[in-house]
Scaffold this motif. Structure first.
Motif, short mmCIF file in Angstrom:
data_model
loop_
_atom_site.label_atom_id
_atom_site.label_comp_id
_atom_site.label_asym_id
_atom_site.label_seq_id
_atom_site.Cartn_x
_atom_site.Cartn_y
_atom_site.Cartn_z
N VAL A 180 -19.23 25.29 -38.91
CA VAL A 180 -18.17 24.45 -38.39
C VAL A 180 -17.96 23.27 -39.32
O VAL A 180 -18.93 22.66 -39.77
N GLU A 181 -16.72 22.94 -39.60
CA GLU A 181 -16.42 21.79 -40.46
C GLU A 181 -16.75 20.51 -39.71
O GLU A 181 -16.39 20.34 -38.55
N ALA A 182 -17.45 19.60 -40.40
CA ALA A 182 -17.87 18.34 -39.78
C ALA A 182 -17.12 17.17 -40.40
O ALA A 182 -17.06 17.03 -41.62
N TRP A 183 -16.54 16.34 -39.54
CA TRP A 183 -15.81 15.17 -39.98
C TRP A 183 -16.58 13.90 -39.66
O TRP A 183 -17.26 13.81 -38.62
N ILE A 184 -16.45 12.91 -40.52
CA ILE A 184 -16.90 11.55 -40.21
C ILE A 184 -15.70 10.82 -39.64
O ILE A 184 -14.68 10.66 -40.32
N THR A 185 -15.81 10.42 -38.38
CA THR A 185 -14.66 9.81 -37.70
C THR A 185 -14.90 8.36 -37.30
O THR A 185 -13.98 7.71 -36.79
N GLY A 186 -16.09 7.85 -37.50
CA GLY A 186 -16.38 6.47 -37.14
C GLY A 186 -17.48 5.89 -37.99
O GLY A 186 -18.42 6.60 -38.38
N ILE A 187 -17.38 4.60 -38.32
CA ILE A 187 -18.37 3.91 -39.13
C ILE A 187 -18.65 2.54 -38.50
O ILE A 187 -17.72 1.82 -38.13
N GLY A 188 -19.92 2.18 -38.40
CA GLY A 188 -20.31 0.85 -37.96
C GLY A 188 -21.23 0.20 -38.98
O GLY A 188 -22.29 0.77 -39.28
N LEU A 189 -20.84 -0.95 -39.51
CA LEU A 189 -21.64 -1.64 -40.52
C LEU A 189 -21.87 -3.09 -40.12
O LEU A 189 -20.95 -3.80 -39.73
#
Length: 402
Positions: A12-21
């Motif tokens: 399954v293709e995996a997306w990065i949809t959120g980032i917290g820094l």
């Protein structure tokens, strides 16, 4: 208990949809992007002299941890991590969405928690002055330590606090093992999503680098950068890492899950590979990184390499030897701007790779040695590299979604 999923017949293709820094530079994506483009560095060589640290930028924890009681019972690294996790959920557009959060898996990379220096000092002083009666140590530990300071549970407390504060209540895993733990958090999350065993996951880690006990621990191994700040690649004459305070969390989800809720990808997480070099002979780290490069698909046309190179010897010199075998690829060392975030270093690399791809640009080089080169080409494929100061190597391939 985790939700049961059917195993996918195709990855399954995996997306990065959120980032917290949250870091020594700032908090949030826009502020970090500005700081990186300004080549800003926040390093402190006086507070913990002779050791150099990157202290946490001012943060109002109330914005992500509204209950003061929740904040008080957390150690600093837990507050930093819970805050950044909230930012990642906001970024992904799922903050407060109970339907999604109740099924969201969580993989946290964590250290062993913080010491209570006042209690430790009182015990050592009494022992040194001969004032410790039989049973004194057990009595002090039982009476003086906070109820939450139970050593077998320290590492799990960050995941527990994220679950309490933000309602992330799917399956939960906590990995220990310094830099390698951060790599494995990403590797396992991707593997579960690719196999159809998970739809959406929150991964990441946090560190409070402004700790005398942590500095003492790493000084025993002669790992600390001392006396003056230098960018990572300029530390040949004085190797070592400057501990940083901060956290990086990333939301990874299947393309189908993201599209069903109307989420847009920042980038695609295509592959994560890891290894454990024996590090017994000179060049072992270089050879292991070459092996991982091939397992990743030999991405010699990659737009950039974002590395968590620590600055510690001999690992960083051997990593540099690997990088020099792949000339023409723009390199960025996160340790120069952020300090070394230990378990968070690999998630930080993933976050910055996805951020750069989503912004259509690579942030500028910040390196006086010439290893890092500037480029104006929009990045479409970035390799994230991690070589631990003592053990563990990993790589990830982050790509633009066409």
């Amino acid at each position: 208990m985790a939700e049961t999923h059917t195993t996918a017949t195709q990855p399954v293709e995996a997306w990065i949809t959120g980032i917290g820094l949250a870091s020594s530079l700032s908090e949030g994506l826009d502020a970090h992007w500005q700081a990186l483009n300004e080549r800003r560095v926040n390093a402190d060589a006086t507070t913990f002299a002779p050791y150099v640290v990157h202290p946490l930028a001012p943060i109002s924890f109330d914005q992500q941890i509204p209950k003061k009681g929740d904040q008080r019972q957390m150690e600093a690294w837990q507050r930093i991590g819970t805050y950044a996790a909230g930012l990642a959920l906001d970024s992904a557009g799922i903050k407060g969405n109970k339907d999604i959060l109740s099924k969201m898996d969580m993989i946290v990379a964590a250290g062993g928690g913080e010491r209570d220096l006042a209690v430790d000092s009182a015990i050592l002083n009494s022992e040194g002055q001969g004032n410790a009666s039989p049973g004194y140590l057990n009595e002090r530990l039982m009476n003086d330590l906070r109820p939450t300071l139970f050593l077998a549970q320290l590492s799990n407390l960050l995941a527990g606090n994220i679950a309490i504060v933000h309602g992330v209540t799917g399956s939960s895993r906590t990995f220990m093992g310094e830099e390698a733990a951060g790599t494995d958090a990403a590797r396992i999350a991707l593997a579960r999503i690719a196999a159809g065993q998970s739809d959406i996951a929150l991964i990441g880690a946090a560190q409070n680098g402004e700790r005398k006990d942590l500095l003492m621990l790493y000084e025993f191994g002669d790992f600390n950068l001392k006396n003056a700040y230098q960018p990572v690649w300029a530390r040949d004459g004085q190797p070592g890492f400057a501990l940083g305070s901060g956290a990086a969390f990333v939301v990874i989800e299947s393309r189908q899950h993201a599209e069903a809720r109307g989420a847009k990808p920042l980038a695609r997480l295509t592959n994560v590979v890891a290894d454990l070099s024996h590090r017994k002979q000179p060049g072992d780290v270089t050879a292991t990184l070459e092996k991982l490069w091939k397992k990743l698909g030999s991405p010699d046309n990659a737009s950039a390499i974002i590395t968590g190179a620590t600055g510690a010897a001999p690992a960083t010199a051997e990593e540099r030897a690997f990088l020099e075998k792949h000339p023409g690829i723009a390199v960025r060392a996160t340790g120069t701007s952020f300090g070394h975030l230990m378990e968070s270093q690999f998630p930080l690399g993933l976050a910055l790779a996805a951020l750069a791809i989503s912004r259509g640009a690579l942030f500028p080089a910040n390196d006086p040695t010439g290893l890092e080169i500037d480029t104006s080409a929009p990045p479409t494929q970035i390799v994230v590299v991690g070589a631990g100061h003592w053990r563990g190597e990993g790589m990830a391939l982050v790509e633009a979604v066409s």
